[in-house]
Every structure is written in C-alpha cells, then in structure tokens.
Scaffold this active site. Structure first.
Site, mmCIF file in Angstrom:
data_model
loop_
_atom_site.group_PDB
_atom_site.id
_atom_site.type_symbol
_atom_site.label_atom_id
_atom_site.label_comp_id
_atom_site.label_asym_id
_atom_site.label_seq_id
_atom_site.Cartn_x
_atom_site.Cartn_y
_atom_site.Cartn_z
ATOM 1 N N ASN A 87 31.110 0.551 12.043
ATOM 2 C CA ASN A 87 29.952 1.376 11.517
ATOM 3 C C ASN A 87 30.482 1.956 10.230
ATOM 4 O OD1 ASN A 87 27.637 3.169 11.077
ATOM 5 N ND2 ASN A 87 29.380 4.710 11.426
ATOM 6 N N TYR A 154 29.086 -3.304 -3.262
ATOM 7 C CA TYR A 154 28.720 -2.870 -1.781
ATOM 8 C C TYR A 154 27.730 -3.943 -1.536
ATOM 9 C CZ TYR A 154 26.050 -0.376 1.581
ATOM 10 O OH TYR A 154 25.464 0.131 2.942
ATOM 11 N N LYS A 158 28.610 -6.321 2.173
ATOM 12 C CA LYS A 158 27.689 -6.431 3.221
ATOM 13 C C LYS A 158 27.426 -8.061 3.603
ATOM 14 C CE LYS A 158 27.746 -1.993 4.571
ATOM 15 N NZ LYS A 158 28.377 -1.607 5.693
ATOM 16 N N THR A 191 21.400 10.582 5.101
ATOM 17 C CA THR A 191 23.019 10.710 5.350
ATOM 18 C C THR A 191 23.558 11.152 4.105
ATOM 19 O OG1 THR A 191 23.724 8.439 5.206
ATOM 20 C CG2 THR A 191 22.946 8.885 7.351
HETATM 21 N N1 NAP Z 1 22.464 5.741 4.594
HETATM 22 C C1 NAP Z 1 22.056 4.673 4.577
HETATM 23 O O1 NAP Z 1 20.859 4.585 3.784
HETATM 24 C C2 NAP Z 1 22.344 3.334 4.740
HETATM 25 C C3 NAP Z 1 21.559 2.281 4.567
HETATM 26 C C4 NAP Z 1 21.907 0.812 4.843
HETATM 27 C C5 NAP Z 1 23.328 0.697 5.356
HETATM 28 N N2 NAP Z 1 24.090 1.906 5.814
HETATM 29 C C6 NAP Z 1 25.400 1.589 6.545
HETATM 30 O O2 NAP Z 1 25.224 2.582 7.504
HETATM 31 C C7 NAP Z 1 26.659 2.785 8.078
HETATM 32 C C8 NAP Z 1 26.762 4.241 8.203
HETATM 33 O O3 NAP Z 1 26.565 5.109 6.795
HETATM 34 P P1 NAP Z 1 25.959 6.283 6.682
HETATM 35 O O4 NAP Z 1 24.874 6.390 6.180
HETATM 36 O O5 NAP Z 1 26.145 7.107 8.169
HETATM 37 O O6 NAP Z 1 27.355 6.949 5.982
HETATM 38 P P2 NAP Z 1 28.025 8.380 5.882
HETATM 39 O O7 NAP Z 1 27.229 9.635 6.199
HETATM 40 O O8 NAP Z 1 28.397 8.564 4.593
HETATM 41 O O9 NAP Z 1 29.237 8.269 6.831
HETATM 42 C C9 NAP Z 1 30.302 7.252 6.289
HETATM 43 C C10 NAP Z 1 31.272 7.325 7.754
HETATM 44 O O10 NAP Z 1 32.404 6.252 7.377
HETATM 45 C C11 NAP Z 1 33.610 7.146 7.543
HETATM 46 N N3 NAP Z 1 34.474 6.553 6.519
HETATM 47 C C12 NAP Z 1 34.292 6.261 5.240
HETATM 48 N N4 NAP Z 1 35.268 5.959 4.731
HETATM 49 C C13 NAP Z 1 36.499 5.836 5.508
HETATM 50 C C14 NAP Z 1 37.887 5.551 5.652
HETATM 51 N N5 NAP Z 1 38.477 5.496 4.468
HETATM 52 N N6 NAP Z 1 38.471 5.661 6.673
HETATM 53 C C15 NAP Z 1 37.870 5.987 7.865
HETATM 54 N N7 NAP Z 1 36.289 6.335 7.709
HETATM 55 C C16 NAP Z 1 35.863 6.445 6.683
HETATM 56 C C17 NAP Z 1 33.334 8.535 7.211
HETATM 57 O O11 NAP Z 1 34.180 9.455 8.083
HETATM 58 P P3 NAP Z 1 35.201 10.481 7.195
HETATM 59 O O12 NAP Z 1 35.062 10.659 6.012
HETATM 60 O O13 NAP Z 1 35.582 11.188 8.396
HETATM 61 O O14 NAP Z 1 36.396 9.366 7.284
HETATM 62 C C18 NAP Z 1 31.904 8.726 7.817
HETATM 63 O O15 NAP Z 1 32.112 9.104 9.384
HETATM 64 C C19 NAP Z 1 27.646 2.236 6.670
HETATM 65 O O16 NAP Z 1 28.157 0.810 7.114
HETATM 66 C C20 NAP Z 1 26.532 2.194 5.723
HETATM 67 O O17 NAP Z 1 26.791 0.954 4.542
HETATM 68 C C21 NAP Z 1 23.761 3.184 5.368
#
Ligand code: NAP
Length: 252
Positions: A87, A154, A158, A191
């Site tokens: 994730n 990005y 993906k 998020t």
């Molecule tokens: N938010 C959206 O609208 C959206 C839309 C489409 C897809 N997505 C996808 O959904 C997934 C979750 O996104 P989210 O929105 O929940 O993002 P988020 O709130 O920014 O959280 C990202 C997570 O990834 C971890 N992470 C980032 N870089 C890291 C690294 N170098 N090593 C280890 N962990 C890392 C962070 O943990 P730490 O900082 O604690 O390491 C955090 O737990 C992602 O794959 C994103 O591409 C999100």
C-alpha cells in the site's frame, strides 16, 4: 491462522486497512518508517497479534533484509494464508518533464514499484516451500491509466505496478497454486497524499485548483470507507487474480 502484512500502515489508507483487519481478529504486521501507536493499542485491546517493522522502502537493501525477516517470522508460525498489502506510496515528484530531479524520481520508483516487486517476489518464493496461500494486493491509482500533467513519474510507476500485477498473476495461474495477486485503485481519499498534492505549485501541476476543490467540496473519501470496501472484497473470497479493481465499482 491468517496473517496480513500492510506497508504504509502508519497513516492514510494503510492505517484504515490495518484497523479493519485487527477488528476482524487478523494477525497484523505493519511496515513503515514510523509506527502508529493507535494500531498497537487497538491490537492490544482486541487481543490480536501485532508487530511493527520499521523500514524505509526506498532503500532496496533494507527492504530485502526486513522482508526476509518478516517472511521468516511468519512462515515459522505455519500460517494458512498471508495477505500482503503493498500500500505504501509516494506522489512526488510533482513536476513537469524537463524539470524533474533525479533523487525524488528514483525514490518514487523504489517505493511505488521496486519495493512491491521485491516483497511479492520474496513471499511467492517462500510460499512454494509451504502450503501457505498468498494473496497480494497492490494499491494502484486511476493515474496508472490516465495521463495527468505534472504526475509523469507517479502515473508511470502505477502503470508499472498494474502490469507487474497482471504478469505475476498469469505466472501464478500457470503454477496451478492458490496464490492470487490483484491491483486496487482506491480513488481520491482524504489523506496526507492529497495534502501534498494541494501544496504543489500551479506551474508544476496544471490541475491544482481542481484538487483543491475536491477537498473544499467534500469529494475526498475517508480512508476507512475505501479500506472497508477493499477488505469486504478480500473477505468475500471472490477475488479474480490479475484484475485491477476500482473502489468506485465496489461501492456502487
Ligand atoms: N490519497 C489518494 O487520493 C490516493 C489516490 C489514489 C491512489 N492512492 C494510493 O494509495 C496508497 C496509500 O496512499 P495514502 O493516501 O494513504 O498516502 P499517505 O497518507 O501519504 O500514506 C503513505 C504511507 O506510505 C508510507 N511510506 C511512504 N514512503 C515510505 C518509505 N520510503 N518507506 C516506508 N513507508 C513509506 C508512509 O509511512 P511513513 O511515512 O511512516 O514511512 C505512510 O504510511 C498509495 O499507494 C497511493 O499511491 C492514494
């Protein structure tokens, strides 16, 4: 017993996935750079197995070492099934081509593509030596299938994870095992990633105002709604390996 590994469980969608799974009495392994104390407390309250491994997913050697250790710990317990949620993800660099910096570009691919590939590789290999069924859920994005100006890195990362998912699914089917691998597109969620998007510049990101509007008009879904849709699908047992699922279809 079933085990779930959730990368990026410290916040956002990963946190919501982990919380739902703890409530389902599943054993959880959380992986991120920072630990989420709420998850630890929830697992304690529910009396479920919980362990956090700190790992920077942009450091491939660390990924290999940490996930070999995780695999060792879990397979020792002879699990019936392992759910692996790849994730964790990063959006940066948000920049037009011609202005990309090397470091964030490489970091994006390491976190969004290389880490999920390596982790999946470790678990499929280990599963061959046991009777454990592996289900991999790679979190993708609508951006994999739609070019968005300023998001070339990005979008490409993906798209790569979608193709990796589809290819690995064919290989697993050929082996006639029970392993499954899917991609899941979560739609736009409220998020930290959306905060990062809104803090980018208009020069770098043409659609900035549209994304600010999403927040102002309450169009971003709460992460727990998305997580519940995904976990309902997984727990239904009706998952089609190789498919790219979209949350909008699941919530219809
Ligand atoms: N938010 C959206 O609208 C959206 C839309 C489409 C897809 N997505 C996808 O959904 C997934 C979750 O996104 P989210 O929105 O929940 O993002 P988020 O709130 O920014 O959280 C990202 C997570 O990834 C971890 N992470 C980032 N870089 C890291 C690294 N170098 N090593 C280890 N962990 C890392 C962070 O943990 P730490 O900082 O604690 O390491 C955090 O737990 C992602 O794959 C994103 O591409 C999100």
């Amino acid at each position: 017993m079933k085990y779930a590994i959730v990368t990026g469980a410290s916040k956002g969608l990963g946190e919501a996935i982990a919380k739902r799974l703890i409530n389902e009495q599943m054993a959880i392994v959380s992986v991120s750079r920072t630990e989420n104390e709420d998850l630890k407390n929830l697992a304690q309250e529910k009396g479920t197995y919980y362990r956090h491994f700190s790992c920077n997913l942009s450091l491939e050697k660390e990924v290999q070492e940490v996930f070999m250790e995780i695999a060792h710990c879990i397979f020792l317990k002879e699990p019936t099934e392992i759910l692996l949620f790849n994730n964790a993800g990063v959006i940066e660099p948000i920049e037009t081509v011609g202005n990309l910096d090397l470091t964030p570009t490489v970091r994006n691919f390491k976190v969004n593509v290389i880490a999920p590939m390596m982790i999946t590789n470790i678990f499929f290999k280990e599963a061959e030596l046991s009777n454990t069924k592996i289900q991999v859920i790679n979190v993708t994005s609508g951006a994999a299938e739609r070019p968005i100006e300023g998001w070339s890195v990005y979008c490409s990362s993906k798209a790569a994870i979608n193709m990796f998912t589809q290819t690995a699914a064919l290989e697993q089917m050929e082996k006639n095992n029970n392993n499954k691998i899917i991609a899941f597109s979560p739609g736009i969620m409220d998020t930290n990633m959306q905060e990062t998007i809104r803090s980018s510049s208009k020069e770098a990101f043409k659609n900035l105002e549209q994304f600010k509007d999403y927040k102002e008009k309450g169009m971003l879904r709460p992460a727990h709604v998305v997580a519940n849709a995904l976990i309902d699908l997984i727990l239904s047992g009706d998952v089609e390996s190789g498919k790219v699922y979209n949350v909008n279809d699941l919530l219809k």
